[in-house]
Design a protein around this motif. Structure first.
Motif, PDB file in Angstrom:
ATOM      1  N   ARG A  75       0.839  -1.212   0.000  1.00 41.81           N
ATOM      2  CA  ARG A  75       0.000   0.000   0.000  1.00 41.81           C
ATOM      3  C   ARG A  75       0.867   1.252   0.000  1.00 41.81           C
ATOM      4  O   ARG A  75       0.590   2.226  -0.695  1.00 41.81           O
ATOM      5  CB  ARG A  75      -0.932  -0.018   1.211  1.00 41.81           C
ATOM      6  N   ALA A  76       1.956   1.231   0.788  1.00 37.71           N
ATOM      7  CA  ALA A  76       2.867   2.377   0.807  1.00 37.71           C
ATOM      8  C   ALA A  76       3.533   2.563  -0.551  1.00 37.71           C
ATOM      9  O   ALA A  76       3.690   3.689  -1.038  1.00 37.71           O
ATOM     10  CB  ALA A  76       3.924   2.182   1.890  1.00 37.71           C
ATOM     11  N   ALA A  77       3.927   1.435  -1.172  1.00 36.88           N
ATOM     12  CA  ALA A  77       4.538   1.535  -2.500  1.00 36.88           C
ATOM     13  C   ALA A  77       3.543   2.065  -3.517  1.00 36.88           C
ATOM     14  O   ALA A  77       3.891   2.836  -4.416  1.00 36.88           O
ATOM     15  CB  ALA A  77       5.058   0.169  -2.933  1.00 36.88           C
ATOM     16  N   SER A  78       2.279   1.670  -3.377  1.00 31.32           N
ATOM     17  CA  SER A  78       1.245   2.156  -4.302  1.00 31.32           C
ATOM     18  C   SER A  78       1.037   3.657  -4.153  1.00 31.32           C
ATOM     19  O   SER A  78       0.902   4.385  -5.142  1.00 31.32           O
ATOM     20  CB  SER A  78      -0.062   1.408  -4.046  1.00 31.32           C
ATOM     21  N   ARG A  79       1.041   4.140  -2.897  1.00 35.23           N
ATOM     22  CA  ARG A  79       0.885   5.572  -2.672  1.00 35.23           C
ATOM     23  C   ARG A  79       2.077   6.344  -3.223  1.00 35.23           C
ATOM     24  O   ARG A  79       1.942   7.412  -3.809  1.00 35.23           O
ATOM     25  CB  ARG A  79       0.709   5.853  -1.181  1.00 35.23           C
ATOM     26  N   THR A  80       3.270   5.785  -3.047  1.00 39.04           N
ATOM     27  CA  THR A  80       4.472   6.441  -3.585  1.00 39.04           C
ATOM     28  C   THR A  80       4.424   6.500  -5.110  1.00 39.04           C
ATOM     29  O   THR A  80       4.777   7.517  -5.722  1.00 39.04           O
ATOM     30  CB  THR A  80       5.729   5.698  -3.129  1.00 39.04           C
ATOM     31  N   GLY A  81       3.984   5.398  -5.722  1.00 39.91           N
ATOM     32  CA  GLY A  81       3.868   5.384  -7.177  1.00 39.91           C
ATOM     33  C   GLY A  81       2.850   6.391  -7.687  1.00 39.91           C
ATOM     34  O   GLY A  81       3.027   6.984  -8.755  1.00 39.91           O
ATOM     35  N   ALA A  82       1.778   6.604  -6.915  1.00 42.68           N
ATOM     36  CA  ALA A  82       0.773   7.588  -7.331  1.00 42.68           C
ATOM     37  C   ALA A  82       1.307   9.012  -7.260  1.00 42.68           C
ATOM     38  O   ALA A  82       0.839   9.895  -7.991  1.00 42.68           O
ATOM     39  CB  ALA A  82      -0.468   7.445  -6.456  1.00 42.68           C
ATOM     40  N   LEU A  83       2.286   9.242  -6.383  1.00 46.94           N
ATOM     41  CA  LEU A  83       2.854  10.589  -6.257  1.00 46.94           C
ATOM     42  C   LEU A  83       3.924  10.892  -7.295  1.00 46.94           C
ATOM     43  O   LEU A  83       4.259  12.062  -7.508  1.00 46.94           O
ATOM     44  CB  LEU A  83       3.455  10.763  -4.862  1.00 46.94           C
ATOM     45  N   VAL A  84       4.459   9.853  -7.934  1.00 49.58           N
ATOM     46  CA  VAL A  84       5.561  10.059  -8.879  1.00 49.58           C
ATOM     47  C   VAL A  84       5.188  11.005 -10.021  1.00 49.58           C
ATOM     48  O   VAL A  84       5.964  11.925 -10.348  1.00 49.58           O
ATOM     49  CB  VAL A  84       6.060   8.699  -9.420  1.00 49.58           C
ATOM     50  N   PRO A  85       4.028  10.863 -10.684  1.00 52.01           N
ATOM     51  CA  PRO A  85       3.702  11.810 -11.769  1.00 52.01           C
ATOM     52  C   PRO A  85       3.681  13.262 -11.304  1.00 52.01           C
ATOM     53  O   PRO A  85       4.134  14.161 -12.028  1.00 52.01           O
ATOM     54  CB  PRO A  85       2.319  11.346 -12.237  1.00 52.01           C
ATOM     55  N   TYR A  86       3.157  13.497 -10.097  1.00 52.70           N
ATOM     56  CA  TYR A  86       3.099  14.872  -9.586  1.00 52.70           C
ATOM     57  C   TYR A  86       4.495  15.403  -9.273  1.00 52.70           C
ATOM     58  O   TYR A  86       4.771  16.585  -9.491  1.00 52.70           O
ATOM     59  CB  TYR A  86       2.217  14.922  -8.338  1.00 52.70           C
TER      60      TYR A  86
END
Length: 328
Positions: free
Chosen positions: A29-40
């Motif tokens: 879940r933490a990795a998923s949240r980090t991946g979601a922030l990468v584009p921003y």
């Protein structure tokens, strides 16, 4: 003999384990949240540069438009606020509305010619052979890459009154009255040269974009249309145009912005003359702000120019955004 089978634990512990397995666990879940922030995070440098290079000057211009600032206040570092007086004076000026109407007509004529000629050349590129296409693309890129001031200077030489090539050619072709004709002497002749310059510099962008768009059209669609008995015109309207329409909308939107703010070509060629009859809004803002040293007035005209341009492009902006949503 009795055989006992181990049953899965029941109760809250079992539920928590099942939930953890279903959601992938805390680490996932933490990795998923980090991946979601990468584009921003990737967009952050571009957004910061935009705010710094565009947002801050725009804010300063907006603040300046509410000030009475001339050379005296500028030297003395005096800030004199005058509210909306600059806007009131501008909006009640007959000259401002004449310039606004002239700017809209100027942009409409230029964008219309650019899109028509650029589209035709883009379609021609798709039909040419390899070497002819390469030659034409090279010429288009060279015209597009020429600096605006250099291109405007070349056009001033071409249309010079006494030693210009255009007047010399027209004289040799039989129009002897054009031998010493001044292309800067009237409103229409000045706009003719400036329009020719802007269209010449803008066609490559449209043509290359449209040619690139034609390469994305599957050839099978043309073959299917041919089997259905479609001719060249029907194939163009039913196959080519649906693919080109998003590119045409986006390119038209960009060309409206580019032509509407064509300050350099108009000012360098004839400084908005003769008698300020070829001023468009960017030139008008510069003349009032820098030329007449009414910096607050020039800033107010610049802000109004941005608002007018946003109003003119809002329709196309909605179309472009809708096209993007439909593709998603």
């Amino acid at each position: 003999m009795t055989v006992q089978t181990e049953r899965p634990p029941s109760g809250p512990a079992g539920v928590r384990k099942s939930d953890d397995e279903g959601s992938g666990g805390p680490k996932q879940r933490a990795a998923s949240r980090t991946g979601a922030l990468v584009p921003y995070l990737l967009l952050l440098p571009a957004c910061a540069a935009t705010v710094l290079l565009l947002g801050w000057p725009l804010l300063k211009d907006l603040l300046l438009s509410f000030q009475n600032l001339n050379m005296t206040q500028l030297i003395q570092h005096v800030t004199e606020w005058n509210g909306v007086d600059n806007y009131q004076e501008t909006l009640t000026s007959e000259h401002f509305w004449r310039v606004t109407l002239r700017s809209i007509l100027f942009a409409a004529v230029n964008v219309g010619l650019i899109m028509i000629l650029g589209t035709l050349i883009g379609l021609l590129l798709a039909r040419l052979g390899k070497w002819m296409r390469f030659t034409l693309l090279t010429g288009l890129v060279l015209a597009w890459a020429m600096p605006i001031v250099a291109a405007t200077t070349v056009y001033k030489w071409l249309f010079a009154e006494r030693f210009g090539v255009v007047n010399w050619v027209l004289d040799k072709l039989g129009w002897h009255s054009m031998a010493d004709y001044s292309w800067t002497s009237s409103q229409m002749s000045t706009f003719f040269v400036v329009t020719l310059l802007i269209v010449w510099m803008s066609i490559p962008f449209v043509a290359i974009n449209l040619y690139a768009a034609t390469t994305t059209i599957p050839k099978e669609l043309y073959e299917a249309a041919s089997l259905d008995g479609a001719g060249a015109w029907r194939s163009f309207t039913t196959v080519t145009m649906p693919f080109l329409r998003p590119f045409l909308y986006a390119t038209t939107f960009l060309e409206i912005i580019w032509v509407f703010k064509a300050f350099v070509q108009v000012y360098v060629y004839n400084q908005g003359g003769p008698d300020r009859l070829t001023e468009i809004l960017p030139v008008y803002a510069y003349v009032e702000g820098v030329g007449n040293q009414h910096y607050g007035m020039g800033a107010a005209i610049a802000v109004l120019t941005i608002l007018i341009m946003l109003g003119l492009t809002s329709y196309y902006l909605r179309i472009v955004l809708k096209q993007g949503e439909d593709e998603l």
